[in-house]
Write a protein that holds these residues in place. Structure first.
Motif, PDB file in Angstrom:
ATOM      1  N   ASN A   1     -12.783  14.936  67.317  1.00 32.99           N
ATOM      2  CA  ASN A   1     -12.587  16.280  67.872  1.00 32.99           C
ATOM      3  C   ASN A   1     -13.252  17.373  67.043  1.00 32.99           C
ATOM      4  O   ASN A   1     -13.138  18.555  67.397  1.00 32.99           O
ATOM      5  CB  ASN A   1     -11.091  16.598  67.945  1.00 32.99           C
ATOM      6  N   TYR A   2     -13.935  16.982  65.953  1.00 31.77           N
ATOM      7  CA  TYR A   2     -14.418  17.952  64.973  1.00 31.77           C
ATOM      8  C   TYR A   2     -15.915  17.838  64.731  1.00 31.77           C
ATOM      9  O   TYR A   2     -16.485  16.749  64.784  1.00 31.77           O
ATOM     10  CB  TYR A   2     -13.721  17.735  63.631  1.00 31.77           C
ATOM     11  N   CYS A   3     -16.524  18.973  64.410  1.00 31.96           N
ATOM     12  CA  CYS A   3     -17.797  18.969  63.714  1.00 31.96           C
ATOM     13  C   CYS A   3     -17.462  18.785  62.234  1.00 31.96           C
ATOM     14  O   CYS A   3     -16.515  19.408  61.726  1.00 31.96           O
ATOM     15  CB  CYS A   3     -18.547  20.282  63.920  1.00 31.96           C
ATOM     16  N   MET A   4     -18.243  17.932  61.568  1.00 28.69           N
ATOM     17  CA  MET A   4     -17.955  17.570  60.187  1.00 28.69           C
ATOM     18  C   MET A   4     -19.146  17.932  59.308  1.00 28.69           C
ATOM     19  O   MET A   4     -20.295  17.645  59.670  1.00 28.69           O
ATOM     20  CB  MET A   4     -17.694  16.074  60.079  1.00 28.69           C
ATOM     21  N   ALA A   5     -18.863  18.507  58.151  1.00 30.39           N
ATOM     22  CA  ALA A   5     -19.947  18.993  57.303  1.00 30.39           C
ATOM     23  C   ALA A   5     -19.686  18.710  55.830  1.00 30.39           C
ATOM     24  O   ALA A   5     -18.538  18.510  55.416  1.00 30.39           O
ATOM     25  CB  ALA A   5     -20.135  20.494  57.500  1.00 30.39           C
ATOM     26  N   TRP A   6     -20.761  18.712  55.079  1.00 30.98           N
ATOM     27  CA  TRP A   6     -20.700  18.648  53.619  1.00 30.98           C
ATOM     28  C   TRP A   6     -21.226  19.960  53.058  1.00 30.98           C
ATOM     29  O   TRP A   6     -22.272  20.455  53.493  1.00 30.98           O
ATOM     30  CB  TRP A   6     -21.536  17.504  53.072  1.00 30.98           C
ATOM     31  N   PHE A   7     -20.502  20.472  52.075  1.00 36.65           N
ATOM     32  CA  PHE A   7     -20.914  21.642  51.318  1.00 36.65           C
ATOM     33  C   PHE A   7     -20.922  21.267  49.838  1.00 36.65           C
ATOM     34  O   PHE A   7     -20.336  20.256  49.451  1.00 36.65           O
ATOM     35  CB  PHE A   7     -19.938  22.816  51.542  1.00 36.65           C
ATOM     36  N   ARG A   8     -21.554  22.087  49.050  1.00 35.61           N
ATOM     37  CA  ARG A   8     -21.541  21.855  47.601  1.00 35.61           C
ATOM     38  C   ARG A   8     -21.514  23.194  46.864  1.00 35.61           C
ATOM     39  O   ARG A   8     -21.979  24.212  47.375  1.00 35.61           O
ATOM     40  CB  ARG A   8     -22.735  21.024  47.148  1.00 35.61           C
ATOM     41  N   GLN A   9     -20.955  23.132  45.666  1.00 36.54           N
ATOM     42  CA  GLN A   9     -20.854  24.338  44.861  1.00 36.54           C
ATOM     43  C   GLN A   9     -21.075  23.983  43.404  1.00 36.54           C
ATOM     44  O   GLN A   9     -20.318  23.193  42.837  1.00 36.54           O
ATOM     45  CB  GLN A   9     -19.496  25.006  45.042  1.00 36.54           C
ATOM     46  N   ALA A  10     -22.112  24.568  42.823  1.00 34.44           N
ATOM     47  CA  ALA A  10     -22.399  24.406  41.409  1.00 34.44           C
ATOM     48  C   ALA A  10     -21.728  25.547  40.645  1.00 34.44           C
ATOM     49  O   ALA A  10     -21.456  26.604  41.219  1.00 34.44           O
ATOM     50  CB  ALA A  10     -23.902  24.411  41.167  1.00 34.44           C
ATOM     51  N   PRO A  11     -21.462  25.357  39.364  1.00 32.24           N
ATOM     52  CA  PRO A  11     -20.804  26.410  38.576  1.00 32.24           C
ATOM     53  C   PRO A  11     -21.572  27.730  38.653  1.00 32.24           C
ATOM     54  O   PRO A  11     -22.795  27.760  38.474  1.00 32.24           O
ATOM     55  CB  PRO A  11     -20.810  25.838  37.165  1.00 32.24           C
ATOM     56  N   GLY A  12     -20.852  28.793  38.938  1.00 39.04           N
ATOM     57  CA  GLY A  12     -21.451  30.114  38.992  1.00 39.04           C
ATOM     58  C   GLY A  12     -22.233  30.413  40.253  1.00 39.04           C
ATOM     59  O   GLY A  12     -22.835  31.492  40.366  1.00 39.04           O
ATOM     60  N   GLN A  13     -22.226  29.483  41.190  1.00 46.19           N
ATOM     61  CA  GLN A  13     -22.983  29.680  42.428  1.00 46.19           C
ATOM     62  C   GLN A  13     -22.041  29.647  43.632  1.00 46.19           C
ATOM     63  O   GLN A  13     -20.921  29.154  43.558  1.00 46.19           O
ATOM     64  CB  GLN A  13     -24.057  28.610  42.577  1.00 46.19           C
ATOM     65  N   GLU A  14     -22.542  30.182  44.734  1.00 50.51           N
ATOM     66  CA  GLU A  14     -21.749  30.166  45.950  1.00 50.51           C
ATOM     67  C   GLU A  14     -21.775  28.769  46.574  1.00 50.51           C
ATOM     68  O   GLU A  14     -22.709  27.987  46.354  1.00 50.51           O
ATOM     69  CB  GLU A  14     -22.300  31.179  46.951  1.00 50.51           C
ATOM     70  N   ARG A  15     -20.749  28.487  47.366  1.00 48.38           N
ATOM     71  CA  ARG A  15     -20.698  27.224  48.086  1.00 48.38           C
ATOM     72  C   ARG A  15     -21.758  27.262  49.197  1.00 48.38           C
ATOM     73  O   ARG A  15     -21.817  28.208  49.978  1.00 48.38           O
ATOM     74  CB  ARG A  15     -19.312  27.010  48.678  1.00 48.38           C
ATOM     75  N   GLU A  16     -22.569  26.217  49.249  1.00 50.11           N
ATOM     76  CA  GLU A  16     -23.657  26.171  50.226  1.00 50.11           C
ATOM     77  C   GLU A  16     -23.548  24.943  51.121  1.00 50.11           C
ATOM     78  O   GLU A  16     -23.077  23.889  50.684  1.00 50.11           O
ATOM     79  CB  GLU A  16     -25.015  26.162  49.509  1.00 50.11           C
ATOM     80  N   GLY A  17     -24.003  25.103  52.340  1.00 52.07           N
ATOM     81  CA  GLY A  17     -24.000  23.991  53.270  1.00 52.07           C
ATOM     82  C   GLY A  17     -25.087  22.995  52.961  1.00 52.07           C
ATOM     83  O   GLY A  17     -26.209  23.382  52.616  1.00 52.07           O
ATOM     84  N   VAL A  18     -24.752  21.721  53.077  1.00 48.41           N
ATOM     85  CA  VAL A  18     -25.689  20.639  52.806  1.00 48.41           C
ATOM     86  C   VAL A  18     -26.118  19.960  54.109  1.00 48.41           C
ATOM     87  O   VAL A  18     -27.312  19.804  54.368  1.00 48.41           O
ATOM     88  CB  VAL A  18     -25.052  19.606  51.858  1.00 48.41           C
ATOM     89  N   ALA A  19     -25.145  19.552  54.893  1.00 46.79           N
ATOM     90  CA  ALA A  19     -25.443  18.853  56.140  1.00 46.79           C
ATOM     91  C   ALA A  19     -24.226  18.902  57.049  1.00 46.79           C
ATOM     92  O   ALA A  19     -23.093  18.986  56.563  1.00 46.79           O
ATOM     93  CB  ALA A  19     -25.825  17.394  55.873  1.00 46.79           C
ATOM     94  N   VAL A  20     -24.480  18.854  58.345  1.00 46.32           N
ATOM     95  CA  VAL A  20     -23.401  18.829  59.329  1.00 46.32           C
ATOM     96  C   VAL A  20     -23.754  17.802  60.402  1.00 46.32           C
ATOM     97  O   VAL A  20     -24.923  17.668  60.785  1.00 46.32           O
ATOM     98  CB  VAL A  20     -23.153  20.215  59.963  1.00 46.32           C
ATOM     99  N   VAL A  21     -22.732  17.066  60.841  1.00 51.47           N
ATOM    100  CA  VAL A  21     -22.895  16.154  61.972  1.00 51.47           C
ATOM    101  C   VAL A  21     -21.956  16.633  63.071  1.00 51.47           C
ATOM    102  O   VAL A  21     -20.761  16.807  62.849  1.00 51.47           O
ATOM    103  CB  VAL A  21     -22.644  14.682  61.579  1.00 51.47           C
ATOM    104  N   TYR A  22     -22.523  16.901  64.211  1.00 50.23           N
ATOM    105  CA  TYR A  22     -21.763  17.467  65.328  1.00 50.23           C
ATOM    106  C   TYR A  22     -21.045  16.372  66.106  1.00 50.23           C
ATOM    107  O   TYR A  22     -21.219  15.181  65.827  1.00 50.23           O
ATOM    108  CB  TYR A  22     -22.703  18.255  66.230  1.00 50.23           C
TER     109      TYR A  22
END
Length: 126
Positions: A31-52
């Protein structure tokens, strides 16, 4: 509401590979779109990949050709296969989920996702 738990992180040398998993409970990920995000120290969380929901995918430019996102609805699990890892891939990796017919609008926009796991650390050494 869905509960998400990441696993598979670790330390690897540059050029190596890791496979992350995101297991879900309390609801089915179909029922969901599923995604991976990542966050390095001192940086904003960024999107890596999403599977719809239809299994189509979107990747950040920085990981195209190296990372593969997939989902196994029967196992209620999402994966991120990471190859040719670079030191700049080092970060805490989070899985995220967004339900609904229009979840594809979430793409890799962090604020569009309502459900998050606790994260798994990936460290790539040079």
């Amino acid at each position: 509401q869905v509960q998400l738990v990441e696993s598979g992180g670790g330390s690897v040398q540059a050029g190596g590979s890791l496979r992350l998993s995101c297991g879900a409970s309390e609801d089915t990920i179909s029922n969901y779109c599923m995604a991976w995000f990542r966050q390095a120290p001192g940086q904003e969380r960024e999107g890596v990949a999403v599977v719809y929901r239809d299994r189509s995918r979107t990747y950040a430019d920085s990981v195209k050709g190296r990372f593969t996102i997939s989902r196994d609805n029967a196992k209620n699990t999402m994966y991120l296969e990471m190859n040719s890892l670079k030191p700049e891939d080092s970060a805490m990796y989070y899985c995220a989920a967004q339900p609904g017919y229009y979840c594809y609008l979430a793409r890799l926009l962090r604020h569009k996702y309502n459900y998050w796991g606790q994260g798994t650390q990936v460290t790539v050494s040079s």
